[in-house]
Write a protein that holds these residues in place. Structure first.
Motif, mmCIF file in Angstrom:
data_model
loop_
_atom_site.group_PDB
_atom_site.id
_atom_site.type_symbol
_atom_site.label_atom_id
_atom_site.label_comp_id
_atom_site.label_asym_id
_atom_site.label_seq_id
_atom_site.Cartn_x
_atom_site.Cartn_y
_atom_site.Cartn_z
ATOM 1 N N LYS A 163 0.837 -1.210 0.000
ATOM 2 C CA LYS A 163 0.000 0.000 0.000
ATOM 3 C C LYS A 163 0.870 1.258 0.000
ATOM 4 C CE LYS A 163 -4.001 -2.028 2.179
ATOM 5 N NZ LYS A 163 -4.718 -2.244 3.431
ATOM 6 N N GLN A 166 1.950 1.603 -3.480
ATOM 7 C CA GLN A 166 0.819 2.074 -4.279
ATOM 8 C C GLN A 166 0.647 3.599 -4.106
ATOM 9 O OE1 GLN A 166 -3.008 0.766 -2.877
ATOM 10 N NE2 GLN A 166 -3.886 0.836 -4.923
ATOM 11 N N ASN A 167 0.767 4.068 -2.843
ATOM 12 C CA ASN A 167 0.618 5.503 -2.589
ATOM 13 C C ASN A 167 1.740 6.303 -3.241
ATOM 14 O OD1 ASN A 167 -1.732 5.122 -1.172
ATOM 15 N ND2 ASN A 167 -0.706 4.959 0.819
ATOM 16 N N GLN A 170 0.921 6.449 -6.830
ATOM 17 C CA GLN A 170 -0.206 7.368 -7.009
ATOM 18 C C GLN A 170 0.287 8.824 -6.979
ATOM 19 O OE1 GLN A 170 -3.911 6.770 -7.052
ATOM 20 N NE2 GLN A 170 -3.608 8.859 -7.775
ATOM 21 N N VAL A 179 -4.725 7.121 -11.470
ATOM 22 C CA VAL A 179 -4.951 6.423 -10.210
ATOM 23 C C VAL A 179 -4.186 5.092 -10.245
ATOM 24 C CG1 VAL A 179 -7.087 5.347 -11.044
ATOM 25 C CG2 VAL A 179 -6.747 5.649 -8.609
ATOM 26 N N LYS A 181 -4.022 1.356 -8.849
ATOM 27 C CA LYS A 181 -4.921 0.367 -8.239
ATOM 28 C C LYS A 181 -4.265 -1.006 -8.197
ATOM 29 C CE LYS A 181 -9.589 1.946 -9.212
ATOM 30 N NZ LYS A 181 -10.691 1.863 -10.153
ATOM 31 N N ARG A 183 -4.122 -4.665 -8.869
ATOM 32 C CA ARG A 183 -4.761 -5.384 -9.967
ATOM 33 C C ARG A 183 -4.936 -6.864 -9.649
ATOM 34 N NH1 ARG A 183 -1.246 -6.486 -15.047
ATOM 35 N NH2 ARG A 183 -2.588 -7.876 -16.203
ATOM 36 N N ILE A 195 0.170 -3.714 -9.842
ATOM 37 C CA ILE A 195 -0.543 -2.446 -9.670
ATOM 38 C C ILE A 195 -0.629 -1.803 -11.038
ATOM 39 C CG2 ILE A 195 -0.267 -0.094 -8.740
ATOM 40 C CD1 ILE A 195 0.711 -1.302 -6.169
ATOM 41 N N LYS A 200 -8.189 8.293 -14.215
ATOM 42 C CA LYS A 200 -9.339 8.102 -13.320
ATOM 43 C C LYS A 200 -10.613 7.952 -14.141
ATOM 44 C CE LYS A 200 -7.372 10.552 -9.438
ATOM 45 N NZ LYS A 200 -7.146 11.849 -8.838
#
Ligand SMILES: O=C[C@H](O)[C@H](O)[C@H](O)COP(=O)(O)O
Length: 200
Positions: A163, A166-167, A170, A179, A181, A183, A195, A200
């Motif tokens: 996470k 991911q951030n 992002q 974005v 996400k 996957r 990911i 978006k």
């Protein structure tokens, strides 16, 4: 004066319409023409590369190719190659790959690629960066003006604090309205996570 006869004309022969899979097969077979006996080959993953692997096996069985060693870029290709009787190895035993043949999701005019939307990521990059020559086989649907034009960018990350990663991803692409996400979370080829970064 010669008379000109008129009458119904027979229709011109209809142009041959090839399916996308037939185009993939043509491209794959063309690529396999570069395979020579004795080569260590990177065997790609996906619906296009599958045709190349089939063709290599066919030529092996016909005796037109000999002493091929394949290094599969995914478990799926590994299974296909085993089922077709292609002798296999890995990068530990064969760190130099003569030729790799694989598909791609997108190709731009500078030959930049997007790969990995099919879920094969790390292994294919390891094998294809170890090859002396890399042939990318695509049908015309993969040609784009710029990479990212037709879909998401796949990124493979380790499960550890995914996470957080991911951030970070992002925040890198926030400015472009993208974005990040998760996957797939059932583990990639070797437990990595996928990911995707997309609009978006
Ligand atoms: O993850 C998969 C690989 O990068 C494939 O080479 C790519 O997704 C193209 O696959 P396909 O030939 O099925 O379009």
């Amino acid at each position: 004066m010669p008379s000109i006869e008129s009458g119904p004309l027979s229709p011109p022969p209809s142009p041959l319409i090839l399916t996308q899979d037939e185009l993939k097969k043509i491209a794959a077979y063309k690529a396999v023409e570069s395979v020579q006996s004795g080569m260590v080959l990177g065997l790609g993953t996906g619906s296009t590369a599958k045709h190349a692997v089939d063709r290599i096996a066919e030529l092996l069985h016909q005796g037109k190719l000999k002493n091929i060693i394949g290094i599969p870029t995914s478990k799926k290709t590994h299974q296909q190659a085993v089922s077709l009787g292609i002798p296999l190895s890995d990068l530990d035993s064969h760190p130099v790959v003569d030729l790799a043949i694989d598909g791609a999701d997108e190709v731009d005019s500078n030959l930049n690629l997007v790969k990995g939307r099919g879920g094969s990521l790390l292994r294919e990059k390891m094998i294809e960066s170890a090859c002396k020559k890399f042939i990318v086989i695509v049908d015309e649907s993969k040609l784009v003006a710029h990479v990212g034009a037709s879909g998401a960018m796949p990124v493979e990350v380790v499960p550890f604090c995914w996470k957080f990663t991911q951030n970070r991803l992002q925040s890198l692409f926030d400015y472009a309205g993208c974005v990040a996400k998760l996957r797939f979370n059932n583990g990639g080829e070797d437990g990595e996570l996928g990911i995707t970064i997309k609009n978006k």
